[in-house]
Design an enzyme around this catalytic site. Structure first.
Site, PDB file in Angstrom:
ATOM      1  N   CYS A 196     -13.410 -10.872 100.672  1.00  0.00           N
ATOM      2  CA  CYS A 196     -12.178 -11.063 101.448  1.00  0.00           C
ATOM      3  C   CYS A 196     -12.452 -10.803 102.925  1.00  0.00           C
ATOM      4  O   CYS A 196     -12.921  -9.720 103.291  1.00  0.00           O
ATOM      5  CB  CYS A 196     -11.086 -10.120 100.953  1.00  0.00           C
ATOM      6  SG  CYS A 196      -9.565 -10.223 101.914  1.00  0.00           S
ATOM      7  N   CYS A 213      -2.160   6.159  84.947  1.00  0.00           N
ATOM      8  CA  CYS A 213      -2.644   5.371  86.083  1.00  0.00           C
ATOM      9  C   CYS A 213      -3.222   6.264  87.170  1.00  0.00           C
ATOM     10  O   CYS A 213      -3.665   5.758  88.203  1.00  0.00           O
ATOM     11  CB  CYS A 213      -1.527   4.506  86.658  1.00  0.00           C
ATOM     12  SG  CYS A 213      -0.074   5.421  87.205  1.00  0.00           S
TER      13      CYS A 213
END
Length: 401
Positions: A104, A353
């Site tokens: 990216c 998470c």
């Protein structure tokens, strides 16, 4: 799964702390990058006195480096009296063999803050995440366990390269019509024409309801989800999490199951199939919209909208065979863990998470005789520091009497 804001949604700027001396922002050091730390950075130690008159060092949480590299580090946050500083690797003097060109163009110091590890080979990314999970369990729960972070397949070849997996994406809309994403720990926006981890059909949160399909162990089911509500953003996540939770718990016909922080009922739906008509499934969810969808998604389950701690304090007492615990990022914490163990389940599947929150709660379970007997970790968020874990906590049959 409790409703959580989608990853990479614009976050508030970090709270301004009271300055403890002169700013150190802009100072540069040559240094060797130390071990990875929880949060998407590595630890670097630098001298507190840039003249070298003192041997005292300070910890810097540095982004964009890889352990073992010799780098030029620039401080981005901190004052002379702070316990630690923050910084960016702005030049690599001796590179790790695991360093790659970021796929990216918006990744790197001073650019988009959404991805932490674009500069790291994907296999090494997973090894770094495994180190973080293991370190948190060792430090906070006193457990020394081997950890492997597993790749998760989606429906595009690019997802195996860590790209194009994000099915929900929220951009910042700029006055001139362009869109962007925020810098790390900042409200400042970087214009981004194409987020490389976003799925080609990624949608932004909005009003209305969408339908998600999940292939389970014995059937494929449809789930109603609020378009701005929580749903896992990796296309392979729902299936691998359902398979793992049911595989670890081994629910049997006729058993009773509590699904806590149930979201729209992903686990409750398939647990209901496993325990059958003679079993019992109760789902508790704090978000009323998600709880409403769970009622539709989970025929036969008892769904209660309300805070997990408040609902458990008033109902669903007595013994339960199994518990699924999928709390938000801060974890379940002691009051809820103690209400869970009071129901003497034979097994608890904890979906986490955040590895630090998982480790803290595992330590609390251990106080009550529940041991971590299995752990799997999944790379549901490639290129970022986030990792999803599923832990199995069990108590011996003699202890359950």
């Amino acid at each position: 799964m409790s409703p959580r804001p989608p990853q990479r949604r614009g976050r508030p700027a970090p709270r301004q702390r009271q300055a403890r001396g002169a700013s150190v922002v802009g100072r540069r050091y040559e240094a060797v990058v130390g071990p990875v730390a929880h949060g998407g950075h590595c630890i670097v130690r630098v001298p507190t006195d840039p003249t070298g008159a003192s041997e005292e060092t300070r910890v810097v949480f540095a982004r964009h480096g890889i352990p073992g590299e010799r780098v030029l580090l620039e401080l981005t946050e901190g004052t002379e009296g702070d316990r630690f500083w923050r910084g960016d690797v702005v030049e690599v003097l001796e590179a790790s063999p695991d360093r790659v060109v970021p796929p990216c163009p918006f990744a790197g110091p001073g650019r988009c803050g959404g991805c932490d590890f674009q500069h790291v080979d994907l296999g090494r990314q997973r090894a770094l995440k495994a180190e973080v999970v293991a370190e948190q369990l060792r430090r906070l729960a006193g457990l020394d366990l081997p950890v492997t972070v597993e790749a998760v397949e989606g429906d595009l070849p690019e997802q195996l390269a860590g790209l194009r997996w994000r099915t929900r994406q929220q951009y910042v809309r700029l006055p001139d019509g362009r869109r962007g994403l925020r810098k790390h720990r900042s409200r400042e926006v970087v214009v981004v024409d194409d987020c490389r981890i976003a799925h080609p059909d990624a949608r932004e949160p909005g009003p209305g309801t969408v339908t998600e399909q999940v292939v389970g162990p014995t059937s494929t089911q449809s789930f109603e989800v609020a378009a701005d509500g929580f749903w896992q953003v990796h296309p392979g996540a729902p299936r691998v999490l359902v398979d793992t939770v049911l595989g670890l718990l081994q629910p049997q016909p006729g058993e009773s199951v509590l699904d806590l922080y149930a979201g729209v009922g992903l686990f409750a739906r398939f647990l209901g199939e496993a325990v059958g008509e003679t079993g019992r499934v109760a789902a508790i969810e704090g978000d009323p919209t998600a709880a409403g969808h769970a009622e539709t998604n989970c025929p036969g389950a008892e769904v209660t909208a309300g805070g997990v701690d408040e609902v458990l304090a008033a109902s669903y007492d007595g013994a339960w065979d199994l518990v699924v615990l999928d709390p938000p990022r801060e974890g379940a914490r002691r009051p809820i863990v103690e209400q869970v163990v009071a129901r003497t389940p034979r097994a608890v599947a904890y979906v986490a998470c955040d590895p630090a929150a998982l480790a803290r709660d595992v330590a609390i379970f251990a106080e009550h005789g529940y041991r971590l007997t299995a752990l799997r970790a999944f790379d549901l968020f490639p290129m970022t520091h986030h990792v999803e874990c599923v832990a199995l906590l069990t108590k011996s049959a003699s202890d359950l009497r």
